[in-house]
Design a protein around this motif. Structure first.
Motif, PDB file in Angstrom:
ATOM      1  N   ARG A 105      30.703 -37.018 -40.319  1.00 41.62           N
ATOM      2  CA  ARG A 105      29.810 -37.002 -39.150  1.00 41.62           C
ATOM      3  C   ARG A 105      28.612 -36.104 -39.433  1.00 41.62           C
ATOM      4  O   ARG A 105      28.765 -34.916 -39.697  1.00 41.62           O
ATOM      5  CB  ARG A 105      30.557 -36.489 -37.915  1.00 41.62           C
ATOM      6  N   VAL A 106      27.420 -36.682 -39.397  1.00 39.06           N
ATOM      7  CA  VAL A 106      26.208 -35.893 -39.652  1.00 39.06           C
ATOM      8  C   VAL A 106      25.908 -35.041 -38.424  1.00 39.06           C
ATOM      9  O   VAL A 106      25.780 -35.555 -37.313  1.00 39.06           O
ATOM     10  CB  VAL A 106      25.021 -36.825 -39.990  1.00 39.06           C
ATOM     11  N   GLU A 107      25.804 -33.739 -38.650  1.00 34.57           N
ATOM     12  CA  GLU A 107      25.518 -32.840 -37.521  1.00 34.57           C
ATOM     13  C   GLU A 107      24.086 -32.348 -37.547  1.00 34.57           C
ATOM     14  O   GLU A 107      23.507 -32.073 -36.519  1.00 34.57           O
ATOM     15  CB  GLU A 107      26.468 -31.646 -37.561  1.00 34.57           C
ATOM     16  N   VAL A 120      21.034 -32.957 -45.457  1.00 34.68           N
ATOM     17  CA  VAL A 120      21.888 -33.439 -44.368  1.00 34.68           C
ATOM     18  C   VAL A 120      23.211 -32.681 -44.423  1.00 34.68           C
ATOM     19  O   VAL A 120      23.836 -32.590 -45.477  1.00 34.68           O
ATOM     20  CB  VAL A 120      22.113 -34.963 -44.532  1.00 34.68           C
ATOM     21  N   THR A 121      23.613 -32.134 -43.284  1.00 33.63           N
ATOM     22  CA  THR A 121      24.868 -31.378 -43.234  1.00 33.63           C
ATOM     23  C   THR A 121      25.859 -32.114 -42.341  1.00 33.63           C
ATOM     24  O   THR A 121      25.539 -32.490 -41.214  1.00 33.63           O
ATOM     25  CB  THR A 121      24.622 -29.955 -42.669  1.00 33.63           C
ATOM     26  N   ARG A 126      29.741 -30.024 -45.640  1.00 35.46           N
ATOM     27  CA  ARG A 126      29.188 -30.509 -46.903  1.00 35.46           C
ATOM     28  C   ARG A 126      27.721 -30.925 -46.720  1.00 35.46           C
ATOM     29  O   ARG A 126      27.372 -31.527 -45.701  1.00 35.46           O
ATOM     30  CB  ARG A 126      30.033 -31.718 -47.347  1.00 35.46           C
ATOM     31  N   THR A 127      26.903 -30.592 -47.706  1.00 32.06           N
ATOM     32  CA  THR A 127      25.496 -30.995 -47.599  1.00 32.06           C
ATOM     33  C   THR A 127      25.142 -32.016 -48.685  1.00 32.06           C
ATOM     34  O   THR A 127      25.760 -32.032 -49.762  1.00 32.06           O
ATOM     35  CB  THR A 127      24.538 -29.783 -47.738  1.00 32.06           C
ATOM     36  N   PRO A 386      22.652 -35.827 -33.547  1.00 34.66           N
ATOM     37  CA  PRO A 386      22.547 -34.828 -34.615  1.00 34.66           C
ATOM     38  C   PRO A 386      21.292 -33.977 -34.382  1.00 34.66           C
ATOM     39  O   PRO A 386      20.347 -34.432 -33.728  1.00 34.66           O
ATOM     40  CB  PRO A 386      22.376 -35.666 -35.893  1.00 34.66           C
ATOM     41  N   ARG A 387      21.291 -32.774 -34.911  1.00 35.15           N
ATOM     42  CA  ARG A 387      20.101 -31.926 -34.798  1.00 35.15           C
ATOM     43  C   ARG A 387      19.175 -32.314 -35.952  1.00 35.15           C
ATOM     44  O   ARG A 387      19.491 -32.029 -37.115  1.00 35.15           O
ATOM     45  CB  ARG A 387      20.535 -30.462 -34.886  1.00 35.15           C
TER      46      ARG A 387
END
Ligand code: N01
Length: 543
Positions: A105-107, A120-121, A126-127, A386-387
């Protein structure tokens, strides 16, 4: 840290199609998907009776003739399990899974202005980095979940239609409540009614609906479509909403009463919500809309025998098509059953949940299961989850605080190297969305390939271009009757959401021409740079 040319967020119909398109142009891409399965909304909306209300032949990818010929749809309107099987087949058939990362899930996604790179975190910390970020998050995918007083005290089961559990829910002998009468609520009502001890439908707004006229597809019908698929696709690409039939050309009031009635009758039995295109002015002209609305009100009333119920179930506060109508399989007829009742929560609003059920201003409805079929934070909801941090630390939520701004529904200024599929400013929810998805996916693939070949490392739409397109979207919307009702087209579905008309109402064909025009003018409205703006500004500042 893993780096790819493009990170795609979301493995639904859009994400998979974008992955395929980029692959065809030799652009490396990884898809990040929050769920443990691909399929997007068709993975999550597993409620009983869930099916697409666009015909299966048209709600399918057009990029591969082999795929078109190999795949055999079984029904005119495909069920959710069949669509999910199709999506999985496509992923296997075109070897897409190797580039999809599930349970991710991209946050947050943040743009590094010096390096022209997105970081992308994911929720697991994980990035990953990429030159380009492509958001394929769905336009009706962020569920809207009400919060009533006492909701947590309810002793029964609470289920959200758009995040339906994978395990089978047994309604046998259960007292079930459905809140919401959009497509989801209307589709599940007749199916759940078959086994529930009692079903109460909590209706706030009566909705227009047409009978689905669903049927198994015969071999002859399938063969006939497959023999002429290319022509059908071409017609769809050049249609107003991406549906596979020819819309009417003569205006509603320019035909005799008899001919008008006959045309409406014919569409009613065959076209689902494509009924809106029986005449070209049904969504443009109030008189024409009143004719179509009255016709449908008559039809809906004929499907209900109880006079009191008739009054409640037939919409009276908006014209047909100004909010998304439904296509149902026995919704109105379900109310003839002894075990189905309607709770009019416009007249007697819900006061609270109790351990036993739902208390309205009228009475306590004792329930074992409550289903929220309450819809979505549409179009921008999933994009803003996502932010996403662009130039100067500005977030996308801040940038769109007064409503989304996009150039052609593709990109927004201040967020270089970021594009979105089926987002605000594109035909999106006003189209057979798979047509819009394919159009954009192929267009992006060509744009990225061209820019790569030319050494572009940073592209960014301009404020002038996005304002121009956003204003134009409003102009086109004002030509229609969409503004006459609150809906998820205009932010009316979520309290406090900016009231801006979001999808492009000028039609699939016209939108496609605009995309072509933009590409032909060497991607007009986009600045293309061979070095990041931030770095060239630094160099200039330092002499
Ligand atoms: O959602 P909706 P949906 N208390 O927004 C009510 C696609 N889809 O999931 O109108 C009480 O249409 C709300 O009432 P009101 C398709 O594009 C496609 O049904 O706000 N009620 C309304 O009745 C579709 O159009 C398929 O007064 C509340 C309902 O909930 C779109 O998804 C199948 C409430 C929401 O209706 C959305 O459909 C299913 C509250 N607090 C969905 N909040 C296909 O066939 C909301 N409501 C492809």
């Amino acid at each position: 840290m893993a780096h790819v040319e493009t990170l795609i967020v979301g493995a639904g119909l859009a994400g998979l199609r974008a992955l395929y398109a980029l692959g065809q142009k030799g652009i490396t891409a990884t898809v990040l998907e929050a769920s443990d399965e691909i399929g997007g909304v068709w993975n999550h909306n597993r409620y009983p009776g869930a099916r697409c209300d666009v015909e299966s032949f048209d709600y399918s990818y057009s990029f591969s003739e082999e795929l078109e010929q190999e795949w055999r749809w079984t029904e005119r309107y495909p069920t959710q399990p069949e669509i999910l099987r199709y999506i999985n087949h496509v992923a296997d058939r075109f070897d897409l899974r190797k580039d999809i990362v599930l349970n991710t899930r991209v946050e947050e996604a943040a743009y590094d202005e010096d390096r022209a790179i997105w970081t992308v975190t994911a929720a697991d910390g994980r990035t990953r980095t990429a030159n380009v970020l492509m958001l394929c998050l769905g336009q009706l995918s962020a569920p809207k979940i009400p919060s009533y007083p006492g909701q947590d005290t309810f002793a029964g089961k609470l289920i959200i239609s758009a995040i339906w559990p994978k395990e089978k829910i047994d309604f046998t002998g259960k007292r079930v409540g459905i809140i919401g009468t959009g497509s989801s609520g209307m589709q599940m009502t007749p199916v759940i009614a078959e086994t529930a001890a009692h079903l109460t439908v909590f209706q706030r707004t009566a909705n227009y609906s047409l009978p689905a006229a669903n049927a198994p597809l015969s071999d002859e019908e399938v063969a006939q479509v497959k023999a002429n698929y290319a022509a059908r696709r071409e017609q769809i690409r050049n249609s107003p909403s991406g549906l596979g039939f020819r819309p009417g050309k003569v205006k509603t009031l320019e035909v005799s009463d008899e001919d008008r009635e006959a045309a409406l009758e014919k569409s009613y039995h065959r076209l689902g919500f494509g009924f809106a295109l029986t005449f070209p002015d049904i969504l443009l002209n109030e008189e024409a809309n009143a004719v179509a609305s009255d016709f449908l009100k008559r039809k809906m009333a004929e499907r209900v025998s109880d006079p009191e119920l008739k009054k409640k179930l037939v919409p009276s506060d908006h014209g047909f098509g100004t909010r998304r109508p439904s296509v149902d399989g026995g919704y109105f007829e379900a109310f003839a059953r002894d075990n189905v009742s309607l709770a009019d929560i416009r007249e007697h609003p819900i006061v609270e949940f109790t351990p036993e059920g739902i208390r309205t201003e009228e009475k306590l409805h004792e329930l074992d299961i409550v289903i929220f079929a309450t819809g979505f934070d549409a179009i921008t909801g999933a994009l803003l989850k996502p932010r996403i941090v662009g130039r100067g630390g500005q977030t996308l939520a801040e940038k769109w605080a007064d409503g989304p701004l996009t150039h052609l529904g593709l990109a927004t200024a201040g967020f270089p190297n970021l594009v979105m599929v089926a987002g605000p400013g594109s035909p999106s929810v006003l189209s057979n969305v798979i047509v819009s998805i394919e159009e954009q996916a192929d267009w992006y693939a060509q744009m990225l390939a061209t820019m790569k070949a030319e050494g572009t490392v940073e592209f960014e739409t301009t404020e002038t271009a996005e304002q121009g397109w956003t204003d134009y979207v409003q102009v086109r919307a004002r030509e229609t009757l969409y503004g006459t009702a609150d809906s998820f087209y205009n932010g009316g579905e979520v309290a406090g959401k900016p009231r801006v008309f979001m999808p492009y109402s000028g039609g699939v064909r016209h939108y496609r021409l605009k995309l072509i025009e933009c590409a032909d003018a060497h991607y007009a409205g986009f600045e293309q740079r061979t070095a990041p703006l931030a770095r060239s500004t630094d160099v200039a500042a330092n002499g």
